[in-house]
Design a protein around this motif. Structure first.
Motif, PDB file in Angstrom:
ATOM      1  N   LEU A 132       1.107  -1.258  -0.175  1.00 62.95           N
ATOM      2  CA  LEU A 132      -0.021   0.049  -0.293  1.00 62.95           C
ATOM      3  C   LEU A 132       0.965   1.122   0.266  1.00 62.95           C
ATOM      4  O   LEU A 132       0.522   2.711  -0.966  1.00 62.95           O
ATOM      5  CB  LEU A 132      -0.783   0.120   0.655  1.00 62.95           C
ATOM      6  CG  LEU A 132      -1.545   1.128   1.679  1.00 62.95           C
ATOM      7  CD1 LEU A 132      -2.548   1.485   0.409  1.00 62.95           C
ATOM      8  CD2 LEU A 132      -2.757   1.346   2.440  1.00 62.95           C
ATOM      9  N   ASP A 133       1.825   1.833   0.934  1.00 60.32           N
ATOM     10  CA  ASP A 133       2.446   2.551   0.991  1.00 60.32           C
ATOM     11  C   ASP A 133       3.216   2.756  -0.007  1.00 60.32           C
ATOM     12  O   ASP A 133       3.640   3.762  -0.215  1.00 60.32           O
ATOM     13  CB  ASP A 133       3.218   2.828   2.348  1.00 60.32           C
ATOM     14  CG  ASP A 133       3.243   4.128   2.431  1.00 60.32           C
ATOM     15  OD1 ASP A 133       2.880   5.380   2.066  1.00 60.32           O
ATOM     16  OD2 ASP A 133       4.999   5.072   2.741  1.00 60.32           O
ATOM     17  N   SER A 157       0.781  10.452  -5.334  1.00 62.80           N
ATOM     18  CA  SER A 157       0.186  10.856  -4.482  1.00 62.80           C
ATOM     19  C   SER A 157      -1.439  10.629  -4.851  1.00 62.80           C
ATOM     20  O   SER A 157      -2.449  11.379  -4.550  1.00 62.80           O
ATOM     21  CB  SER A 157       0.110  12.346  -3.880  1.00 62.80           C
ATOM     22  OG  SER A 157       0.564  13.762  -5.180  1.00 62.80           O
ATOM     23  N   GLN A 158      -1.967  10.894  -6.198  1.00 62.14           N
ATOM     24  CA  GLN A 158      -2.415  10.399  -6.944  1.00 62.14           C
ATOM     25  C   GLN A 158      -3.163   9.692  -7.557  1.00 62.14           C
ATOM     26  O   GLN A 158      -4.371   9.079  -7.680  1.00 62.14           O
ATOM     27  CB  GLN A 158      -2.752  11.766  -8.287  1.00 62.14           C
ATOM     28  CG  GLN A 158      -2.402  12.947  -8.464  1.00 62.14           C
ATOM     29  CD  GLN A 158      -2.018  13.678  -9.444  1.00 62.14           C
ATOM     30  OE1 GLN A 158      -1.254  12.826 -10.087  1.00 62.14           O
ATOM     31  NE2 GLN A 158      -3.294  14.567  -9.131  1.00 62.14           N
ATOM     32  N   ALA A 159      -2.549   8.328  -6.860  1.00 59.97           N
ATOM     33  CA  ALA A 159      -2.808   6.988  -7.373  1.00 59.97           C
ATOM     34  C   ALA A 159      -4.320   6.490  -6.103  1.00 59.97           C
ATOM     35  O   ALA A 159      -4.126   6.797  -4.544  1.00 59.97           O
ATOM     36  CB  ALA A 159      -1.406   6.057  -6.805  1.00 59.97           C
ATOM     37  N   ARG A 160      -4.771   5.947  -6.757  1.00 57.34           N
ATOM     38  CA  ARG A 160      -6.235   5.178  -5.831  1.00 57.34           C
ATOM     39  C   ARG A 160      -5.777   4.166  -5.970  1.00 57.34           C
ATOM     40  O   ARG A 160      -6.319   2.748  -6.635  1.00 57.34           O
ATOM     41  CB  ARG A 160      -7.433   5.420  -6.582  1.00 57.34           C
ATOM     42  CG  ARG A 160      -7.586   7.376  -7.019  1.00 57.34           C
ATOM     43  CD  ARG A 160      -6.983   7.967  -6.293  1.00 57.34           C
ATOM     44  NE  ARG A 160      -8.426   7.949  -5.255  1.00 57.34           N
ATOM     45  CZ  ARG A 160      -8.211   8.214  -4.017  1.00 57.34           C
ATOM     46  NH1 ARG A 160      -7.519   8.678  -3.033  1.00 57.34           N
ATOM     47  NH2 ARG A 160      -9.336   7.776  -3.148  1.00 57.34           N
ATOM     48  N   TYR A 161      -5.822   3.013  -4.592  1.00 50.79           N
ATOM     49  CA  TYR A 161      -5.951   2.249  -4.374  1.00 50.79           C
ATOM     50  C   TYR A 161      -6.894   1.055  -4.455  1.00 50.79           C
ATOM     51  O   TYR A 161      -7.563   1.302  -3.116  1.00 50.79           O
ATOM     52  CB  TYR A 161      -4.579   1.909  -2.993  1.00 50.79           C
ATOM     53  CG  TYR A 161      -3.964   0.599  -2.798  1.00 50.79           C
ATOM     54  CD1 TYR A 161      -2.334   0.591  -3.557  1.00 50.79           C
ATOM     55  CD2 TYR A 161      -4.458  -0.055  -2.388  1.00 50.79           C
ATOM     56  CE1 TYR A 161      -1.977  -0.660  -2.786  1.00 50.79           C
ATOM     57  CE2 TYR A 161      -3.718  -1.506  -1.852  1.00 50.79           C
ATOM     58  CZ  TYR A 161      -2.735  -1.493  -1.942  1.00 50.79           C
ATOM     59  OH  TYR A 161      -2.008  -2.960  -0.848  1.00 50.79           O
ATOM     60  N   HIS A 162      -6.963   0.284  -5.296  1.00 47.32           N
ATOM     61  CA  HIS A 162      -8.391  -0.228  -4.536  1.00 47.32           C
ATOM     62  C   HIS A 162      -8.063  -2.117  -4.471  1.00 47.32           C
ATOM     63  O   HIS A 162      -7.958  -2.454  -5.563  1.00 47.32           O
ATOM     64  CB  HIS A 162      -9.061  -0.715  -5.987  1.00 47.32           C
ATOM     65  CG  HIS A 162      -9.659   1.085  -6.103  1.00 47.32           C
ATOM     66  ND1 HIS A 162     -11.087   1.851  -5.379  1.00 47.32           N
ATOM     67  CD2 HIS A 162      -9.268   2.283  -6.584  1.00 47.32           C
ATOM     68  CE1 HIS A 162     -11.144   2.624  -5.928  1.00 47.32           C
ATOM     69  NE2 HIS A 162     -10.098   2.795  -6.498  1.00 47.32           N
ATOM     70  N   LEU A 190       0.883   4.715  -2.895  1.00 44.74           N
ATOM     71  CA  LEU A 190       0.975   5.997  -2.107  1.00 44.74           C
ATOM     72  C   LEU A 190       1.739   6.816  -2.254  1.00 44.74           C
ATOM     73  O   LEU A 190       1.811   7.892  -2.322  1.00 44.74           O
ATOM     74  CB  LEU A 190       0.263   5.541  -0.747  1.00 44.74           C
ATOM     75  CG  LEU A 190      -1.098   5.011  -0.435  1.00 44.74           C
ATOM     76  CD1 LEU A 190      -1.446   4.895   0.429  1.00 44.74           C
ATOM     77  CD2 LEU A 190      -2.334   5.528  -1.757  1.00 44.74           C
ATOM     78  N   ALA A 191       2.829   6.226  -1.532  1.00 45.96           N
ATOM     79  CA  ALA A 191       4.551   7.018  -1.843  1.00 45.96           C
ATOM     80  C   ALA A 191       4.918   7.219  -3.516  1.00 45.96           C
ATOM     81  O   ALA A 191       5.503   8.338  -4.168  1.00 45.96           O
ATOM     82  CB  ALA A 191       5.571   6.579  -1.060  1.00 45.96           C
TER      83      ALA A 191
END
Lengths: 361, 361
Positions: free
Chosen positions: B311-312, B319-324, B315-316
């Protein structure tokens, strides 16, 4: 899988839980009543805020504990912080619970507030009215919200009436302020001290309760608000989402109050920002990188009070309306949901807000 | 509160459930295995697809039944349709389950497909190879997906091999097609016959499995795709979301297959469209007005196969990535989640996709 505990099981915990699922983050709420907003969508442990056995069990079952309201007793937060990391911080909670400490803290950081006085007796109140002038407002230092626990003094005779109604508890007297409008600023700070600040919103109230929050494109106010909230978060060593409500008066911001949590005026971020306030709060308190807080158009949120407007009435009124109900039963004045809009132009936004208001309220 | 039943309890049911909560719509899934994608976020009834007692109980507990996969037996769908409204339709399910019926139906509506032949014997196959030329591809008529149940014939000797591997079940032989790229079009039709069509995506595969779907701004292809899907939905009297995969060949579209459901190539809509495919499917099948399908920037989706990237790390990286994530355990080749992007420019989108790919895969 990371697990976040939330003290409180209302709509804010509900929206945190929904933000958590795509990230693989489990949210467990702790709620003393049979409120179902959070329990409709995730696990809720029922217990009183002074039940040490249950609180301990709760805290030990999660990685981090946070709050959805500043009315959680500080003792409760202090107790759970023995068993799990507590975010944002005990200090922030203490300050936000007490209008006097709050204003003193803001002033210490050179953030302007309205003039105020600590009131412990009726004679204090007379002195205060003399000093701050009429009208002025007497408020309980603790547990006031949405206009509750307040008394407006307009004449000398109001001193006795106000004291009769509110006396006997810690009070604060605040000078009236001739502001132009109210804004909110929402910031988020991660464990490494990185800060992101959402676009400010202009807030419109009805009967003391938030009605509409609309993203406000005003660089001067945005800069002031960002400076203030960054200063607050840094000094408090804050981790999570923080909200500050401020008055705009002739281009200058006067802080009104702070909320150490996700906030009603930030619900637009679910549909209007790249990353919602709920997701960014989860990210911050769980030690993850923050998400972009940019606005994706012209965005606003309209509160639904009392009862939700019918789903298809809203959807039929605007194909861009985003309907958010909290699973609550109807009750006069109750916040039961909100409707978001994020559209291409300010004109479209105004038109659609008007249409939604006309159709649904 | 409206309740939707979904046959199948995988990630598509999970994402429908998450889309339902804000609308006050409850999703209940029906799943024969112990799959937890849907059960992590909502109620799941466990039962076989031929368990009439459980299916009846399931159907009677919901307002409408829909599917998350076209591999639900038609008998199951027909049986539940006695006790609850079934969407999209039995006919659409029958057609989508059978590559031969599918291509015949497309051709009947003047939607081009590759040339094909019904194959029931090895001598059929020889005749077919003669007629369609080499290379060509032999496919099972039913239950093939992601490149499974297919045999590519490149030489005369492959006829025997292909028959040995796939013979004894209903087969279809398809001519090879020298296409430029694959696209998807996703449409949604409500109970009144209103139709909305999402922007098309260009799909990039890896080892026969979807890797990236990127919104494609091409008016010519968008128009052809929209015409085709509108024709299909109208003729099928379809209610809900329908997906068509097509090949683009020198500016002309050749239909490949249809999926009578929300689709992997439409996951970008969660963060990139005003209304996601999941929400619009719920709206359509529950008799509500459809939501805007416009794209809010430059959008794409990248599949995560085997195991979710940390996950990180994601995200790191952006900052625009959307994790599903879908809550699934790791297994080689398994679709365990996806990452969405919706940004301001095509250049930023390409850069971020590359960065995410480099960082996380």
């Amino acid at each position: 899988m990371k697990t976040l505990g939330v003290l409180g099981g209302g709509q804010l915990a509900r929206m945190m839980a929904l933000a958590g699922y795509p990230l693989g983050i489990k949210v467990i709420a702790y709620e003393p009543t049979d409120a179902n907003s959070a329990s409709d969508v995730t696990e809720v442990m029922r217990g009183r805020f002074d039940d040490e056995v249950k609180l301990k069990e709760f805290a030990q079952s999660v990685d981090v504990v946070t709050i959805e309201t500043e009315n959680i007793p500080v003792d409760t937060a202090r107790y759970v912080s023995q068993f799990a990391k507590f975010c944002p911080s005990l200090q922030a909670l203490e300050i936000a619970q007490d209008r006097l400490l709050e204003k003193q803290y803001l002033n210490k950081l050179n953030i302007k507030t309205t003039e105020f006085m600590d009131i412990t007796s009726e004679s204090d109140l007379s002195v205060g009215v003399e000093k701050l002038g009429l009208p002025c407002v007497l408020k309980t230092r603790r547990f006031g919200y949405d206009g509750k626990g307040q008394y407006w003094l307009r004449h000398q005779e109001d001193i006795a009436k106000a004291w009769q109604q509110l006396g006997g508890q810690p009070l604060i007297l605040e000078a009236a302020i001739d502001f132009d409008f109210e804004i909110s600023v929402i910031g988020v700070r991660d464990a490494q001290g990185n800060i992101k600040v959402y676009p400010i919103t202009e807030n419109e109230h009805r009967d003391g309760v938030l009605h509409i929050s609309k993203v406000l494109d005003n660089q001067n106010l945005q800069q002031q608000a960002s400076d203030h909230i960054q200063s607050l978060m840094s000094h408090l060593n804050y981790v999570g989402v923080l909200t500050v409500e401020l008055f705009s008066m002739r281009g200058e911001l006067i802080a009104n109050e702070i909320a150490p949590r996700v906030h009603n005026s930030g619900h637009w971020t679910i549909d209007g920002a790249v990353t919602s306030q709920f997701e960014n709060h989860l990210r911050a308190v769980l030690g993850l990188s923050l998400g972009d807080v940019g606005c994706r158009g012209h965005a606003a949120m309209m509160n639904c009070l009392g009862a939700m407007p019918k789903l298809d009435t809203v959807l039929a009124a605007s194909s861009q309306a985003r309907y958010h109900c909290y699973g609550k039963s109807a009750r006069a004045g109750r916040k039961v949901g909100h409707i978001n809009l994020c559209v291409d132009s300010a004109t479209t936004l105004s038109e659609q807000l008007q249409r939604l208001e006309a159709t649904t309220f």
